[in-house]
Motif scaffolding. Structure first.
Motif, PDB file in Angstrom:
ATOM      1  N   GLY A   6       7.787  -3.433   2.212  1.00 14.51           N
ATOM      2  CA  GLY A   6       8.919  -4.264   2.871  1.00 14.51           C
ATOM      3  C   GLY A   6       8.422  -5.761   3.311  1.00 14.51           C
ATOM      4  O   GLY A   6       7.058  -5.757   3.133  1.00 14.51           O
ATOM      5  N   ALA A   7       9.286  -6.603   3.549  1.00 12.97           N
ATOM      6  CA  ALA A   7       8.910  -7.877   3.822  1.00 12.97           C
ATOM      7  C   ALA A   7       8.049  -8.187   5.295  1.00 12.97           C
ATOM      8  O   ALA A   7       7.523  -9.232   5.500  1.00 12.97           O
ATOM      9  N   THR A   8       8.117  -7.129   6.069  1.00 14.23           N
ATOM     10  CA  THR A   8       7.333  -7.175   7.148  1.00 14.23           C
ATOM     11  C   THR A   8       5.852  -6.899   7.273  1.00 14.23           C
ATOM     12  O   THR A   8       5.234  -7.004   8.196  1.00 14.23           O
ATOM     13  N   LEU A   9       5.434  -6.422   5.886  1.00 18.21           N
ATOM     14  CA  LEU A   9       4.069  -6.127   5.773  1.00 18.21           C
ATOM     15  C   LEU A   9       3.450  -7.550   5.261  1.00 18.21           C
ATOM     16  O   LEU A   9       4.156  -8.505   4.461  1.00 18.21           O
ATOM     17  N   ASP A  10       2.226  -7.638   5.665  1.00 16.49           N
ATOM     18  CA  ASP A  10       1.633  -8.992   5.333  1.00 16.49           C
ATOM     19  C   ASP A  10       0.888  -8.622   4.137  1.00 16.49           C
ATOM     20  O   ASP A  10       1.177  -7.937   3.534  1.00 16.49           O
ATOM     21  N   ASN A  11       0.396  -9.869   3.664  1.00 15.53           N
ATOM     22  CA  ASN A  11      -0.473  -9.882   2.322  1.00 15.53           C
ATOM     23  C   ASN A  11      -1.665  -8.652   2.165  1.00 15.53           C
ATOM     24  O   ASN A  11      -1.744  -8.004   1.130  1.00 15.53           O
ATOM     25  N   GLU A  12      -2.126  -8.673   3.076  1.00 13.31           N
ATOM     26  CA  GLU A  12      -3.496  -7.810   3.338  1.00 13.31           C
ATOM     27  C   GLU A  12      -3.145  -6.191   3.173  1.00 13.31           C
ATOM     28  O   GLU A  12      -3.524  -5.339   2.573  1.00 13.31           O
ATOM     29  N   GLU A  13      -1.865  -5.877   4.083  1.00 16.86           N
ATOM     30  CA  GLU A  13      -1.167  -4.563   3.979  1.00 16.86           C
ATOM     31  C   GLU A  13      -0.930  -4.203   2.513  1.00 16.86           C
ATOM     32  O   GLU A  13      -0.915  -3.200   2.099  1.00 16.86           O
ATOM     33  N   ASN A  14      -0.084  -5.200   1.841  1.00 10.88           N
ATOM     34  CA  ASN A  14       0.486  -4.969   0.713  1.00 10.88           C
ATOM     35  C   ASN A  14      -0.798  -4.772  -0.423  1.00 10.88           C
ATOM     36  O   ASN A  14      -0.448  -3.847  -1.279  1.00 10.88           O
ATOM     37  N   TYR A  15      -1.785  -5.553  -0.202  1.00 10.25           N
ATOM     38  CA  TYR A  15      -2.930  -5.195  -1.114  1.00 10.25           C
ATOM     39  C   TYR A  15      -3.552  -3.968  -0.956  1.00 10.25           C
ATOM     40  O   TYR A  15      -3.687  -3.135  -2.059  1.00 10.25           O
ATOM     41  N   LEU A  16      -3.634  -3.261   0.229  1.00 10.58           N
ATOM     42  CA  LEU A  16      -4.068  -1.954   0.633  1.00 10.58           C
ATOM     43  C   LEU A  16      -3.325  -0.920  -0.019  1.00 10.58           C
ATOM     44  O   LEU A  16      -3.631  -0.060  -0.509  1.00 10.58           O
ATOM     45  N   MET A  17      -1.701  -1.398   0.012  1.00  8.49           N
ATOM     46  CA  MET A  17      -0.739  -0.328  -0.505  1.00  8.49           C
ATOM     47  C   MET A  17      -0.786  -0.262  -1.897  1.00  8.49           C
ATOM     48  O   MET A  17      -0.779   0.852  -2.364  1.00  8.49           O
ATOM     49  N   LYS A  18      -1.110  -1.228  -2.565  1.00 12.82           N
ATOM     50  CA  LYS A  18      -1.260  -1.263  -4.203  1.00 12.82           C
ATOM     51  C   LYS A  18      -2.527  -0.685  -4.344  1.00 12.82           C
ATOM     52  O   LYS A  18      -2.362   0.204  -5.494  1.00 12.82           O
ATOM     53  N   LYS A  19      -3.414  -0.904  -3.888  1.00 13.97           N
ATOM     54  CA  LYS A  19      -4.807  -0.093  -4.169  1.00 13.97           C
ATOM     55  C   LYS A  19      -4.593   1.444  -4.016  1.00 13.97           C
ATOM     56  O   LYS A  19      -5.005   2.257  -4.682  1.00 13.97           O
ATOM     57  N   LEU A  20      -3.938   1.934  -2.698  1.00 11.20           N
ATOM     58  CA  LEU A  20      -3.866   3.176  -2.423  1.00 11.20           C
ATOM     59  C   LEU A  20      -2.847   3.799  -3.523  1.00 11.20           C
ATOM     60  O   LEU A  20      -3.470   5.010  -4.277  1.00 11.20           O
ATOM     61  N   TYR A  21      -1.606   3.324  -3.681  1.00  5.41           N
ATOM     62  CA  TYR A  21      -0.889   3.984  -4.696  1.00  5.41           C
ATOM     63  C   TYR A  21      -1.366   4.237  -5.924  1.00  5.41           C
ATOM     64  O   TYR A  21      -1.178   4.978  -6.918  1.00  5.41           O
ATOM     65  N   THR A  22      -2.041   3.023  -6.537  1.00  2.00           N
ATOM     66  CA  THR A  22      -2.612   2.847  -7.848  1.00  2.00           C
ATOM     67  C   THR A  22      -3.771   4.069  -7.756  1.00  2.00           C
ATOM     68  O   THR A  22      -3.720   4.778  -9.037  1.00  2.00           O
ATOM     69  N   ALA A  23      -4.469   4.178  -6.875  1.00  2.29           N
ATOM     70  CA  ALA A  23      -5.614   5.266  -6.841  1.00  2.29           C
ATOM     71  C   ALA A  23      -4.888   6.573  -7.167  1.00  2.29           C
ATOM     72  O   ALA A  23      -5.686   7.546  -7.475  1.00  2.29           O
TER      73      ALA A  23
ATOM     74  N   GLU B 259       5.312   3.398 -10.295  1.00  3.98           N
ATOM     75  CA  GLU B 259       6.141   2.314  -9.600  1.00  3.98           C
ATOM     76  C   GLU B 259       5.968   2.032  -8.038  1.00  3.98           C
ATOM     77  O   GLU B 259       5.965   2.627  -7.117  1.00  3.98           O
ATOM     78  N   VAL B 260       4.969   0.875  -8.253  1.00  5.38           N
ATOM     79  CA  VAL B 260       4.521   0.103  -6.836  1.00  5.38           C
ATOM     80  C   VAL B 260       5.156  -1.290  -6.988  1.00  5.38           C
ATOM     81  O   VAL B 260       4.738  -1.910  -7.937  1.00  5.38           O
ATOM     82  N   GLU B 261       5.997  -1.637  -5.934  1.00  7.18           N
ATOM     83  CA  GLU B 261       6.701  -2.812  -5.983  1.00  7.18           C
ATOM     84  C   GLU B 261       6.744  -3.426  -4.588  1.00  7.18           C
ATOM     85  O   GLU B 261       6.610  -2.496  -3.535  1.00  7.18           O
ATOM     86  N   ASN B 262       7.252  -4.371  -4.227  1.00  7.20           N
ATOM     87  CA  ASN B 262       7.416  -5.128  -2.983  1.00  7.20           C
ATOM     88  C   ASN B 262       8.665  -5.958  -2.805  1.00  7.20           C
ATOM     89  O   ASN B 262       9.068  -6.544  -3.692  1.00  7.20           O
ATOM     90  N   GLN B 263       9.452  -5.754  -1.871  1.00  2.00           N
ATOM     91  CA  GLN B 263      10.670  -6.172  -1.570  1.00  2.00           C
ATOM     92  C   GLN B 263      10.739  -7.668  -1.636  1.00  2.00           C
ATOM     93  O   GLN B 263      11.536  -8.555  -2.067  1.00  2.00           O
ATOM     94  N   ALA B 264       9.434  -8.395  -1.112  1.00  2.00           N
ATOM     95  CA  ALA B 264       9.229  -9.725  -1.008  1.00  2.00           C
ATOM     96  C   ALA B 264       9.288 -10.539  -2.483  1.00  2.00           C
ATOM     97  O   ALA B 264       9.645 -11.585  -2.678  1.00  2.00           O
ATOM     98  N   ARG B 265       8.925  -9.676  -3.236  1.00  2.00           N
ATOM     99  CA  ARG B 265       8.846 -10.173  -4.827  1.00  2.00           C
ATOM    100  C   ARG B 265      10.090 -10.192  -5.653  1.00  2.00           C
ATOM    101  O   ARG B 265      10.324 -10.873  -6.554  1.00  2.00           O
ATOM    102  N   ILE B 266      11.089  -9.093  -5.151  1.00  2.00           N
ATOM    103  CA  ILE B 266      12.076  -8.845  -5.821  1.00  2.00           C
ATOM    104  C   ILE B 266      13.365  -9.951  -5.674  1.00  2.00           C
ATOM    105  O   ILE B 266      13.360 -10.356  -4.602  1.00  2.00           O
TER     106      ILE B 266
END
Length: 189
Positions: free
Chosen positions: A160-177, A182-189
């Protein structure tokens, strides 16, 4: 003539006769504006932060008094936003101080009509169990032509757009691991 104001008190008159032609100094000041203090004057400290709403990363100054946020404003020292915030960023104080913000984890059991509070530990266990079950159930080690892929289509992530860059980075790392595709962010859409 006692009921009439003199023209010397009129801001436009002061602007043209007092040397403040642009009206940005003493000509624009009233007695009332000289007596008021900014709401941030009583802050105990200022904490530098980043707006949580999108990927731009606008700088914010968070003013704190007695351990509570009293105001959030744009950071003029930020090279990204130079003190400016969009309407969402300007209203970000509501994100942390809104009295309607839930402060407990709520869970609705299957087929139930009401939400019930549960502990954070119980909620984390439920999430972990469901993620691992979905991962294992839809796990694909390799394709039909024996290409090793090690992935799952059992879950996806939409940040979501209320997550900051660091949180999104960690989410991407977690889901990739975990093998998610399908890993996406609302702010980029």
């Amino acid at each position: 003539m006692s009921g009439r104001r003199s023209s010397g008190g009129w801001p436009v008159w002061r602007q043209f006769t007092g040397g403040d032609l642009l009206g940005r100094g003493a000509a624009a000041q009233s007695r009332r504006s000289l007596e008021i203090t900014p709401r941030i004057a009583s802050a105990d400290k200022v904490v530098k932060s980043v707006c949580p709403y999108c990927a731009v990363g606008c700088g914010q100054n968070v003013f704190v008094k007695d351990g509570k946020v009293i105001q959030i404003e744009g950071d003029p020292d930020s090279p990204v936003s130079r003190g400016r915030l969009c309407p969402k960023g300007s209203a970000s104080k509501q994100l942390v101080t809104n009295p309607g913000r839930p402060e407990t984890v709520l869970y609705r059991r299957p087929h139930a009509a009401e939400w019930e509070p549960i502990s954070l530990d119980e909620a984390m266990e439920k999430v972990a169990d469901r993620v691992l079950e979905a991962r294992d159930r839809f796990w694909q080690q390799e394709t039909d032509d024996c290409t090793r892929v090690r992935r799952t289509s059992g879950f996806a992530s939409l940040g979501g757009a209320t997550l900051d860059n660091e949180e999104n980075y960690l989410m991407k790392k977690l889901y990739t691991a975990l093998g998610a595709l399908e890993v996406e962010n609302q702010a980029r859409i």
